[in-house]
Design an enzyme around this catalytic site. Structure first.
Site, PDB file in Angstrom:
ATOM      1  N   GLN A  39       0.823  -1.204   0.000  1.00  0.00           N
ATOM      2  CA  GLN A  39       0.000   0.000   0.000  1.00  0.00           C
ATOM      3  C   GLN A  39       0.862   1.261   0.000  1.00  0.00           C
ATOM      4  OE1 GLN A  39      -2.335  -1.073   3.402  1.00  0.00           O
ATOM      5  NE2 GLN A  39      -0.532  -1.673   4.565  1.00  0.00           N
ATOM      6  N   HIS A  70     -10.350   3.607  18.615  1.00  0.00           N
ATOM      7  CA  HIS A  70      -9.781   2.368  19.171  1.00  0.00           C
ATOM      8  C   HIS A  70     -10.548   1.883  20.398  1.00  0.00           C
ATOM      9  CE1 HIS A  70      -6.301   3.667  16.612  1.00  0.00           C
ATOM     10  NE2 HIS A  70      -6.465   2.413  16.249  1.00  0.00           N
ATOM     11  N   GLU A  94      -1.047   0.548  13.774  1.00  0.00           N
ATOM     12  CA  GLU A  94      -0.570   1.640  14.658  1.00  0.00           C
ATOM     13  C   GLU A  94      -0.162   1.126  16.036  1.00  0.00           C
ATOM     14  OE1 GLU A  94      -3.707   1.488  13.419  1.00  0.00           O
ATOM     15  OE2 GLU A  94      -4.381   3.430  12.645  1.00  0.00           O
ATOM     16  N   ASP A 114      -0.305  -8.440  11.219  1.00  0.00           N
ATOM     17  CA  ASP A 114      -0.467  -7.380  10.210  1.00  0.00           C
ATOM     18  C   ASP A 114       0.348  -7.776   8.994  1.00  0.00           C
ATOM     19  OD1 ASP A 114      -1.422  -4.127  10.402  1.00  0.00           O
ATOM     20  OD2 ASP A 114      -0.103  -4.709   8.752  1.00  0.00           O
ATOM     21  N   ASP A 146      -0.474 -12.238   6.062  1.00  0.00           N
ATOM     22  CA  ASP A 146      -1.852 -11.944   5.707  1.00  0.00           C
ATOM     23  C   ASP A 146      -2.747 -12.583   6.781  1.00  0.00           C
ATOM     24  OD1 ASP A 146      -3.940 -11.422   3.323  1.00  0.00           O
ATOM     25  OD2 ASP A 146      -4.400 -13.294   4.334  1.00  0.00           O
ATOM     26  N   GLY A 147      -3.676 -11.807   7.337  1.00  0.00           N
ATOM     27  CA  GLY A 147      -4.502 -12.282   8.450  1.00  0.00           C
ATOM     28  C   GLY A 147      -5.282 -13.534   8.092  1.00  0.00           C
ATOM     29  N   ASP A 164      -9.045  -5.079  12.683  1.00  0.00           N
ATOM     30  CA  ASP A 164      -8.778  -3.640  12.509  1.00  0.00           C
ATOM     31  C   ASP A 164      -8.058  -3.466  11.181  1.00  0.00           C
ATOM     32  OD1 ASP A 164      -8.513  -0.943  12.941  1.00  0.00           O
ATOM     33  OD2 ASP A 164      -6.857  -1.135  14.354  1.00  0.00           O
ATOM     34  N   PRO A 173      -5.279  -4.963   0.089  1.00  0.00           N
ATOM     35  CA  PRO A 173      -4.868  -6.221   0.738  1.00  0.00           C
ATOM     36  C   PRO A 173      -5.917  -6.866   1.641  1.00  0.00           C
ATOM     37  CG  PRO A 173      -3.885  -4.330   1.857  1.00  0.00           C
ATOM     38  CD  PRO A 173      -4.684  -3.772   0.707  1.00  0.00           C
TER      39      PRO A 173
END
Ligand code: SAM
Length: 309
Positions: A39, A70, A94, A114, A146-147, A164, A173
């Site tokens: 990205q 959050h 983050e 992530d 990749d989740g 998230d 993605p």
């Protein structure tokens, strides 16, 4: 002061909300701008929102109200679960979602997956106010993957799964993490009585995508609840969807939420409490109507949901 004096001189960022509308924000300085394997990334300081993470041209969070996002993402599901010990976060670059989960005394392990190690590296360097050291907590296990692939391969089980992720953009993605097939995998990885929660895009600009995510989760989970919060950083109300194998967030009274929060959560929350919990789940009539619209059908791998919709 005249209008001309009010105008910011310098760089502006245009962010499209839909193909037909955008908002524009004055940038004080650009801390980083680049392209990763997955990205486009920018970390900027906005004149009026402070530091912010931007991925593929979309603001992910800013110091002005990241706590609203959050806390709204994490606490309703965590407080609804009777005793969350193992938590999985997919996305959350983050480190602020992990920060909120790690406040729970009951939490023994947080696995965070992530896809983009570069986003994590940049968050660690430029956004310490957001992660507040969460990456160094010994209970956090960070995996770069990749989740969905991670969940397909692993046999790990969790009490709460928090998604998230970036919005489902075509070619992006994350869009295969908003489908029936994906939520079915999540369901299998939950312990008895477990819950999952996902961010579910804007209820202002993409209410049909929000409703599609709701219907998709509802086709997999016995209890599904949608909620929203106003986010100034996104110029919009923002949606979330919880899928639960049992406990129902909508059944908690404000007193129960406050009691659970004070006995389980370390430190003072800035946004969430019992009253806010009830307000989050009180959706206005026009949004409830969209959720019930029979023309909205669950997203599948063959027919995913994409923004804009
Ligand atoms: N607050 C956000 C929003 O409103 O869209 C989400 C924030 S968080 C920064 C999004 C994270 O999802 C990013 O760090 C990105 O790298 C991660 N991500 C995107 N697709 C992913 C995938 N397939 N697996 C794991 N992480 C992913």
């Amino acid at each position: 002061m005249s209008l001309a004096d009010m105008s910011h001189e310098g760089t502006w960022m245009i962010e499209f909300n839909t193909p037909y509308s955008f908002h524009v924000r004055g940038i004080k300085r650009v801390l980083y701008s680049g392209v990763t394997k997955y990205q486009r990334v920018a970390i900027v300081e906005f004149e009026d929102l402070g530091k912010a993470l931007i991925l593929d041209g979309k603001t992910q969070s800013s110091l002005y109200d990241e706590f609203v996002y959050h806390e709204s993402l994490v606490h309703p599901a965590m407080i609804t679960h009777p005793n969350p010990r193992r938590v999985l976060i997919l996305g959350g670059g983050e480190g602020a979602t992990a920060r909120e989960v790690l406040r729970y005394r009951s939490v023994e392990e947080v696995v965070m997956v992530d896809i983009d190690d570069e986003v994590i590296r940049l968050a660690k360097e430029y956004l310490p106010e957001m992660h507040q050291g969460s990456f160094d907590d010994p209970r956090l296990k960070l995996i770069i993957d990749d989740g969905r692939k991670y969940l397909e391969r692993s046999n790990d089980k969790f009490d709460v799964v928090i998604l998230d992720l970036t919005d489902p953009l075509e070619g992006g993605p994350s869009y295969l993490l908003y489908t029936v097939e994906f939520y079915s995998i999540v369901r299998k990885r939950l312990n008895e009585g477990g819950l999952m929660v996902t961010q579910a895009t804007s209820t202002t600009y993409s209410a049909r995508t929000f409703a599609t995510i709701y219907r998709t989760v509802a086709s997999v989970f016995p209890v599904t609840r949608a909620y929203q919060v106003y986010m100034h950083s996104f110029d919009s109300t923002w949606g979330f969807v919880i899928g639960s194998l049992g406990p129902d967030p909508a059944s908690l009274t404000p007193e129960e939420v406050n009691d659970r929060t004070s006995s389980r959560v370390k430190g003072e929350l800035r946004f969430y409490d019992g009253e806010v919990h009830r307000a989050l789940f009180t959706l206005p009539k026009h949004i409830r109507r969209v959720l019930e619209d029979p023309s909205i059908i669950p997203a599948t791998d063959q027919r995913p949901t994409f923004l804009p919709a």
